[in-house]
Design an enzyme around this catalytic site. Structure first.
Site, PDB file in Angstrom:
ATOM      1  N   GLY A  16       0.821  -1.370   0.086  1.00 40.54           N
ATOM      2  CA  GLY A  16      -0.405   0.302  -0.566  1.00 40.54           C
ATOM      3  C   GLY A  16       0.317   1.716   0.064  1.00 40.54           C
ATOM      4  N   ASN A  18       1.631   3.158  -2.263  1.00 40.51           N
ATOM      5  CA  ASN A  18       0.900   4.122  -3.401  1.00 40.51           C
ATOM      6  C   ASN A  18      -0.631   4.718  -1.940  1.00 40.51           C
ATOM      7  OD1 ASN A  18       1.738   5.264  -6.118  1.00 40.51           O
ATOM      8  ND2 ASN A  18       1.864   2.999  -6.260  1.00 40.51           N
ATOM      9  N   ARG A  69     -15.453 -14.006 -10.787  1.00 42.22           N
ATOM     10  CA  ARG A  69     -15.429 -12.704 -10.530  1.00 42.22           C
ATOM     11  C   ARG A  69     -16.035 -12.064  -9.837  1.00 42.22           C
ATOM     12  NH1 ARG A  69     -11.334 -14.442 -14.445  1.00 42.22           N
ATOM     13  NH2 ARG A  69      -9.213 -14.170 -12.823  1.00 42.22           N
ATOM     14  N   MET A  94      -4.084  -6.134  -7.367  1.00 38.98           N
ATOM     15  CA  MET A  94      -3.664  -7.917  -8.045  1.00 38.98           C
ATOM     16  C   MET A  94      -5.029  -8.230  -8.693  1.00 38.98           C
ATOM     17  SD  MET A  94      -0.436  -6.298  -8.301  1.00 38.98           S
ATOM     18  CE  MET A  94       0.195  -7.657  -9.324  1.00 38.98           C
ATOM     19  N   ARG A  95      -5.687  -8.108  -9.047  1.00 48.22           N
ATOM     20  CA  ARG A  95      -7.342  -8.989  -9.583  1.00 48.22           C
ATOM     21  C   ARG A  95      -7.624  -7.760 -11.361  1.00 48.22           C
ATOM     22  NH1 ARG A  95      -7.993 -13.766  -7.314  1.00 48.22           N
ATOM     23  NH2 ARG A  95      -6.695 -13.687  -4.853  1.00 48.22           N
ATOM     24  N   ILE A  96      -7.822  -8.933 -11.799  1.00 48.53           N
ATOM     25  CA  ILE A  96      -8.222  -8.641 -13.232  1.00 48.53           C
ATOM     26  C   ILE A  96     -10.105  -7.365 -12.822  1.00 48.53           C
ATOM     27  CG2 ILE A  96      -9.739  -9.421 -14.855  1.00 48.53           C
ATOM     28  CD1 ILE A  96      -7.991 -12.462 -15.096  1.00 48.53           C
ATOM     29  N   ASN A 111      -5.510   3.895 -13.282  1.00 47.08           N
ATOM     30  CA  ASN A 111      -4.363   2.656 -12.830  1.00 47.08           C
ATOM     31  C   ASN A 111      -3.144   3.272 -12.970  1.00 47.08           C
ATOM     32  OD1 ASN A 111      -3.919   0.358 -11.509  1.00 47.08           O
ATOM     33  ND2 ASN A 111      -2.835  -0.195 -13.823  1.00 47.08           N
ATOM     34  N   HIS A 113       1.336   2.253 -13.804  1.00 42.60           N
ATOM     35  CA  HIS A 113       1.677   1.017 -14.213  1.00 42.60           C
ATOM     36  C   HIS A 113       2.613   1.745 -14.025  1.00 42.60           C
ATOM     37  CE1 HIS A 113       2.238  -2.709 -15.954  1.00 42.60           C
ATOM     38  NE2 HIS A 113       3.283  -1.660 -16.723  1.00 42.60           N
TER      39      HIS A 113
END
Length: 212
Positions: A16, A18, A69, A94-96, A111, A113
């Site tokens: 965590g 960020n 999901r 870290m989930r789609i 998001n 990256h």
């Protein structure tokens, strides 16, 4: 002109850092938002401890307890709607993401990256940059469109790769850039400097002011 802070939810899965950078920016008065919720798929993650220390409400879940999901995202969506969340901020989640959340927050989910997209999407961006021998990489903040780090780019910041950099050392140089850039972008959304045109944004077109 907004009359109250932008209501955001942060999604994270790990330490965590960020998330903490966002909290720190709010505390310092650099970021005019209200963090309504932390969403985490790992109840024991360090980010949960960070959120509790900051007084941010936490919603945790265990994906294996759901049939799909879509099923757990429906529960998440109900939490977001109950708190009237306006912007979803993915910060090491870290989930789609499925259409359940993508469609509900189309043009209102961002998001961060660790590469200069479209180069090196996916989970091993720093390693890929080193393996490909590029001399410059960086950080990208983008809208989430359901693809693999493929949404419209809102902001990027570059960093030089040195000859002796390793995956660990390059990651260590990228993290401070993330911690600076992400709150800046969120603030620009909050004050309208970045115009997401939330009611008109579609799959291919948006009126977005890019940051340098």
């Amino acid at each position: 002109m907004r009359t109250e802070p932008l209501r955001i939810a942060v999604f994270a899965s790990g330490s965590g850092s960020n998330f903490q950078a966002i909290v720190n920016a709010v505390t310092a008065g650099r970021l005019d938002v209200r963090i309504e919720l932390l969403v985490c798929d790992k109840p024991q993650a360090q980010v949960v401890t960070r959120a509790e220390a900051a007084g941010v409400p936490v919603y945790t879940f265990k994906p294996k307890e759901y049939p799909s999901r879509e099923a757990y995202e429906q529960d998440i969506l109900e939490q977001l709607q109950a708190k009237r969340v306006e912007l979803v901020v993915l910060a090491g989640y870290m989930r789609i993401i499925t259409d359940v959340l993508v469609q509900a927050y189309w043009g209102r989910m961002i998001n961060i990256h660790p590469s200069l997209l479209p180069s090196f999407p996916g989970i091993h961006a720093v390693r890929q940059a080193l393996e490909h021998g590029v001399k410059i990489t960086g950080v990208t903040v983008h809208l989430v469109d359901g693809g693999l780090d493929s949404g419209p780019i809102l902001a990027q910041r570059a960093i030089n790769i040195e000859r002796n950099d390793t995956e660990a050392s390059l990651s260590d140089k990228i993290h401070p850039i993330e911690h600076q850039l992400y709150p800046e972008v969120i603030q620009s959304i909050a004050d309208g400097s970045i115009d997401l045109t939330w009611n008109q944004w579609n799959h291919h077109e948006s009126q977005i002011t890019k940051m340098g």
